[in-house]
Design a protein around this motif. Structure first.
Motif, PDB file in Angstrom:
ATOM      1  N   SER A   1       6.248 -25.271  -8.898  1.00  0.00           N
ATOM      2  CA  SER A   1       5.044 -25.795  -9.547  1.00  0.00           C
ATOM      3  C   SER A   1       4.580 -26.974  -8.693  1.00  0.00           C
ATOM      4  CB  SER A   1       5.329 -26.243 -10.981  1.00  0.00           C
ATOM      5  OG  SER A   1       6.280 -27.285 -11.005  1.00  0.00           O
ATOM      6  N   TYR A   2       3.302 -27.187  -8.665  1.00  0.00           N
ATOM      7  CA  TYR A   2       2.761 -28.353  -7.954  1.00  0.00           C
ATOM      8  C   TYR A   2       1.391 -28.675  -8.512  1.00  0.00           C
ATOM      9  CZ  TYR A   2       0.489 -24.707  -5.064  1.00  0.00           C
ATOM     10  OH  TYR A   2      -0.210 -23.602  -4.627  1.00  0.00           O
TER      11      TYR A   2
ATOM     12  N   PRO B   1       5.550 -32.611 -13.017  1.00  0.00           N
ATOM     13  CA  PRO B   1       5.995 -31.321 -13.553  1.00  0.00           C
ATOM     14  C   PRO B   1       7.484 -31.123 -13.302  1.00  0.00           C
ATOM     15  CG  PRO B   1       4.797 -30.996 -11.504  1.00  0.00           C
ATOM     16  CD  PRO B   1       4.648 -32.458 -11.866  1.00  0.00           C
ATOM     17  N   ALA B   2       8.160 -30.500 -14.259  1.00  0.00           N
ATOM     18  CA  ALA B   2       9.603 -30.267 -14.141  1.00  0.00           C
ATOM     19  C   ALA B   2       9.939 -28.952 -14.826  1.00  0.00           C
ATOM     20  CB  ALA B   2      10.374 -31.414 -14.793  1.00  0.00           C
ATOM     21  N   TRP B   3      10.619 -28.070 -14.101  1.00  0.00           N
ATOM     22  CA  TRP B   3      10.988 -26.761 -14.630  1.00  0.00           C
ATOM     23  C   TRP B   3      12.148 -26.865 -15.611  1.00  0.00           C
ATOM     24  CZ3 TRP B   3       8.692 -22.046 -13.824  1.00  0.00           C
ATOM     25  CH2 TRP B   3       7.751 -21.970 -12.797  1.00  0.00           C
ATOM     26  N   SER B   4      12.079 -26.085 -16.668  1.00  0.00           N
ATOM     27  CA  SER B   4      13.232 -25.965 -17.562  1.00  0.00           C
ATOM     28  C   SER B   4      14.318 -25.180 -16.847  1.00  0.00           C
ATOM     29  CB  SER B   4      12.828 -25.253 -18.852  1.00  0.00           C
ATOM     30  OG  SER B   4      12.484 -23.904 -18.587  1.00  0.00           O
ATOM     31  N   PRO B   5      15.575 -25.363 -17.235  1.00  0.00           N
ATOM     32  CA  PRO B   5      16.677 -24.651 -16.565  1.00  0.00           C
ATOM     33  C   PRO B   5      16.553 -23.139 -16.646  1.00  0.00           C
ATOM     34  CG  PRO B   5      17.512 -26.489 -17.836  1.00  0.00           C
ATOM     35  CD  PRO B   5      16.067 -26.357 -18.199  1.00  0.00           C
ATOM     36  N   SER B   6      15.897 -22.617 -17.681  1.00  0.00           N
ATOM     37  CA  SER B   6      15.730 -21.175 -17.816  1.00  0.00           C
ATOM     38  C   SER B   6      14.591 -20.643 -16.958  1.00  0.00           C
ATOM     39  CB  SER B   6      15.446 -20.821 -19.279  1.00  0.00           C
ATOM     40  OG  SER B   6      14.160 -21.314 -19.661  1.00  0.00           O
ATOM     41  N   GLY B   7      13.719 -21.508 -16.475  1.00  0.00           N
ATOM     42  CA  GLY B   7      12.569 -21.089 -15.686  1.00  0.00           C
ATOM     43  C   GLY B   7      11.415 -20.601 -16.539  1.00  0.00           C
ATOM     44  N   GLY B   8      11.526 -20.742 -17.854  1.00  0.00           N
ATOM     45  CA  GLY B   8      10.462 -20.250 -18.730  1.00  0.00           C
ATOM     46  C   GLY B   8       9.433 -21.292 -19.112  1.00  0.00           C
TER      47      GLY B   8
ATOM     48  N   PRO C   1      20.656 -29.956 -18.344  1.00  0.00           N
ATOM     49  CA  PRO C   1      21.025 -28.644 -17.822  1.00  0.00           C
ATOM     50  C   PRO C   1      21.042 -27.538 -18.879  1.00  0.00           C
ATOM     51  CG  PRO C   1      22.433 -30.311 -16.870  1.00  0.00           C
ATOM     52  CD  PRO C   1      21.630 -30.991 -17.942  1.00  0.00           C
ATOM     53  N   ASP C   2      21.263 -27.897 -20.164  1.00  0.00           N
ATOM     54  CA  ASP C   2      21.252 -26.869 -21.206  1.00  0.00           C
ATOM     55  C   ASP C   2      19.853 -26.630 -21.755  1.00  0.00           C
ATOM     56  OD1 ASP C   2      20.729 -29.043 -22.831  1.00  0.00           O
ATOM     57  OD2 ASP C   2      22.632 -28.967 -23.908  1.00  0.00           O
ATOM     58  N   GLY C   3      18.859 -27.323 -21.292  1.00  0.00           N
ATOM     59  CA  GLY C   3      17.479 -27.108 -21.692  1.00  0.00           C
ATOM     60  C   GLY C   3      17.126 -27.608 -23.082  1.00  0.00           C
TER      61      GLY C   3
ATOM     62  N   GLY D   1      -7.229 -28.601  -1.389  1.00  0.00           N
ATOM     63  CA  GLY D   1      -7.170 -29.951  -1.929  1.00  0.00           C
ATOM     64  C   GLY D   1      -5.868 -30.620  -1.571  1.00  0.00           C
ATOM     65  N   ASP D   2      -5.674 -31.844  -2.047  1.00  0.00           N
ATOM     66  CA  ASP D   2      -4.421 -32.546  -1.819  1.00  0.00           C
ATOM     67  C   ASP D   2      -3.352 -31.951  -2.722  1.00  0.00           C
ATOM     68  OD1 ASP D   2      -5.512 -34.253   0.068  1.00  0.00           O
ATOM     69  OD2 ASP D   2      -6.202 -35.673  -1.461  1.00  0.00           O
ATOM     70  N   ILE D   3      -2.195 -31.637  -2.140  1.00  0.00           N
ATOM     71  CA  ILE D   3      -1.114 -31.009  -2.892  1.00  0.00           C
ATOM     72  C   ILE D   3      -0.011 -32.028  -3.106  1.00  0.00           C
ATOM     73  CG2 ILE D   3       0.454 -29.049  -2.969  1.00  0.00           C
ATOM     74  CD1 ILE D   3      -1.247 -27.649  -0.935  1.00  0.00           C
ATOM     75  N   ARG D   4       0.496 -32.135  -4.308  1.00  0.00           N
ATOM     76  CA  ARG D   4       1.477 -33.170  -4.626  1.00  0.00           C
ATOM     77  C   ARG D   4       2.396 -32.717  -5.758  1.00  0.00           C
ATOM     78  NH1 ARG D   4      -3.045 -37.359  -6.835  1.00  0.00           N
ATOM     79  NH2 ARG D   4      -3.589 -37.214  -4.647  1.00  0.00           N
ATOM     80  N   GLU D   5       3.381 -33.551  -6.078  1.00  0.00           N
ATOM     81  CA  GLU D   5       4.235 -33.376  -7.253  1.00  0.00           C
ATOM     82  C   GLU D   5       4.930 -32.015  -7.316  1.00  0.00           C
ATOM     83  OE1 GLU D   5       4.531 -35.791  -9.661  1.00  0.00           O
ATOM     84  OE2 GLU D   5       2.976 -37.182  -9.004  1.00  0.00           O
ATOM     85  N   PRO D   6       5.604 -31.568  -6.256  1.00  0.00           N
ATOM     86  CA  PRO D   6       6.260 -30.254  -6.335  1.00  0.00           C
ATOM     87  C   PRO D   6       7.531 -30.286  -7.174  1.00  0.00           C
ATOM     88  CG  PRO D   6       6.808 -31.310  -4.265  1.00  0.00           C
ATOM     89  CD  PRO D   6       5.823 -32.222  -4.950  1.00  0.00           C
ATOM     90  N   SER D   7       7.822 -29.166  -7.777  1.00  0.00           N
ATOM     91  CA  SER D   7       9.073 -28.981  -8.507  1.00  0.00           C
ATOM     92  C   SER D   7       9.533 -27.551  -8.249  1.00  0.00           C
ATOM     93  CB  SER D   7       8.863 -29.204 -10.009  1.00  0.00           C
ATOM     94  OG  SER D   7      10.046 -28.929 -10.736  1.00  0.00           O
ATOM     95  N   TRP D   8      10.791 -27.395  -7.811  1.00  0.00           N
ATOM     96  CA  TRP D   8      11.320 -26.073  -7.454  1.00  0.00           C
ATOM     97  C   TRP D   8      12.021 -25.491  -8.665  1.00  0.00           C
ATOM     98  CZ3 TRP D   8      12.575 -25.337  -1.695  1.00  0.00           C
ATOM     99  CH2 TRP D   8      12.667 -23.964  -1.394  1.00  0.00           C
ATOM    100  N   GLY D   9      11.617 -24.321  -9.085  1.00  0.00           N
ATOM    101  CA  GLY D   9      12.178 -23.685 -10.263  1.00  0.00           C
ATOM    102  C   GLY D   9      13.532 -23.063 -10.004  1.00  0.00           C
ATOM    103  N   PRO D  10      14.209 -22.640 -11.079  1.00  0.00           N
ATOM    104  CA  PRO D  10      15.544 -22.035 -10.945  1.00  0.00           C
ATOM    105  C   PRO D  10      15.450 -20.590 -10.471  1.00  0.00           C
ATOM    106  CG  PRO D  10      14.849 -22.000 -13.225  1.00  0.00           C
ATOM    107  CD  PRO D  10      13.772 -22.741 -12.470  1.00  0.00           C
TER     108      PRO D  10
END
Length: 442
Positions: A181-182, A215-222, A263-265, A430-439
């Motif tokens: 996500s970004y 932005p921050a991914w949940s541990p399940s990726g959902g 970690p347990d969401g 555009g300017d891209i920022r705030e990345p978060s790598w999902g599970p």
């Protein structure tokens, strides 16, 4: 720039629409087969490679000329972006998953591995994708896989083929089929995107005329948690990635920011200023409700990040006079300082295997991405840029995505933990920022 992470300067607001993300259709069938490029469609920049790259040939898939996605091109680009593979030209070769390739000829072309496959459009409009992988040097057939998918999932299948090949070659799980996500800022419009791990295939999650951050991914990726300023103050939301539905988690007096998943969401660690200065709290990730304060500090405590075992929370505090990274029990209590080198260390991220801490440190006026081994405490800068921010680990703990500035524009980069291999990702304009790598995808 980065000082905003310690003490955000909040701006103006106005409501914005919520747009749903189309649900990705599941791969309909994956089966082992019993029984060989096209090159990257986007620019890949790799720097500082000082290790041998494995030569791999990905032959054009039979029938892919009629496919809306060129499978072999996507696979080649994925593998090249890892920095560990060099593509061998396989253009003009007619092969599919059933072919018996002339391995001696491929050895002459210097290929050590060869993959071939086919794309067939079925009567119902779906696509049957098949492929096989060969060890050219040892004459070994690694077998293959088949997938039946809709057009919307052709890129996802391509990334899964890349994962299969990468794991067979390096005995290490690939992350090509994971998601990022970004946030982009284009003029006065902020957009939260969910995209493939190469930055492509971005799908709009939320858009606003006001900032969207963290932005921050949940541990399940959902789900993705994030902070929106649409109500003229920072407020924490959690959004379901498939349906686009979102729920309000934290909207207390003052600012609500920096959500981090346990970690347990079940829990989010957040920074709230409801009781005065910015302090750390935990809150139910499903229903929100009354938050629980972790500790009392005279400084600004923010940017929480759970340890991989969920027992600790790393965070940034200026309680000692300048921003440093600390650690506290997830249940609260006394905090211990973690970073000692440098006078300004922020944006902690913990690797899923629990071995590494990535963070941004100010060095001579430049903000550089650093990596610390949590056992030894040794830390090194792994970039030569000056405005790095928001590191996030890949689920295999081998790569990091981060935002930086290149050519006067904000961009997303990936890097290995030693900083020797870097690649610039594609992404929306555009300017891209705030990345978060999902599970990993389920």
């Amino acid at each position: 720039m980065t000082s905003d992470r310690i003490l955000p300067k909040f701006n103006i607001p106005s409501p914005a629409p919520v747009a749903g993300i189309p649900r990705r259709q599941a791969v309909a069938a994956i089966a082992s087969l019993s029984a060989v490029p096209a090159f990257a469609e986007f620019t890949v920049e790799i720097k500082g490679v000082d290790q041998r790259q494995i030569p791999v040939a990905i032959a054009p898939f039979k029938g892919e000329a009629q496919s809306p996605q060129k499978i072999s091109s996507i696979v080649s680009a994925d593998l090249e972006r890892s920095g560990r593979v060099a593509s061998v030209d396989a253009s003009g070769v007619a092969l599919d998953e059933s072919s018996r390739p002339d391995l001696a000829m491929w050895r002459q072309r210097t290929a050590e591995y060869l993959s071939s496959g086919s794309v067939t459009r079925l009567a119902d409009g779906r696509y049957d994708i098949r492929f096989r992988l060969w060890d050219v040097v040892n004459g070994k057939d690694f077998g293959g896989q088949s997938f039946v998918v809709t057009q919307a999932d052709l890129r996802l299948v391509s990334h899964r083929i890349s994962d299969f090949i990468y794991e067979k070659i390096f005995n290490e799980r690939g992350v090509f089929s994971t998601r990022l996500s970004y946030v982009t800022k284009n003029g006065g419009r902020y957009t939260l995107w969910v995209a493939d791990a190469d930055g492509e295939n971005a799908q709009l999650a939320f858009a606003s005329s006001e900032p969207i951050i963290s932005p921050a991914w949940s541990p399940s990726g959902g789900q993705v948690a994030y902070v929106s300023f649409e109500s003229r103050k920072p407020v924490v939301y959690v959004q379901d990635v498939s349906s686009g539905k979102r729920r309000l988690i934290a909207n207390f007096r003052g600012s609500n920011s920096a959500p981090a998943w346990s970690p347990d969401g079940r829990t989010l660690a957040v920074t709230l200023s409801r009781d005065g200065g910015s302090q750390l709290y935990t809150i139910d990730a499903v229903n929100g409700g009354e938050p629980r304060r972790l500790m009392q500090s005279s400084g600004i405590d923010t940017e929480p990040a759970y340890s991989s075992d969920g027992r600790s929370i790393y965070f940034v505090s200026d309680r000692g006079g300048a921003p440093q990274i600390y650690r506290v029990s997830a249940g609260g209590g006394s905090a211990e300082r973690v970073t000692f080198s440098g006078t300004y260390n922020i944006s902690p991220a913990i690797s899923p295997d629990g071995e590494w801490l990535a963070y941004i440190s100010r060095v001579g006026g430049a903000f550089k991405l650093h990596v610390m081994n949590l056992k030894s405490g040794g830390a090194t800068a792994i970039t030569d840029t000056a405005a790095d921010e928001s590191p996030s680990f890949a689920p295999n703990s081998k790569l990091l995505v981060y935002a930086t500035q290149q050519g006067g524009r904000e961009a997303l980069m990936t890097t290995t933990l030693d900083g020797k291999i870097k690649a610039r990702l594609a992404g929306q304009g555009g300017d891209i920022r705030e990345p978060s790598w999902g599970p990993y995808q389920k």
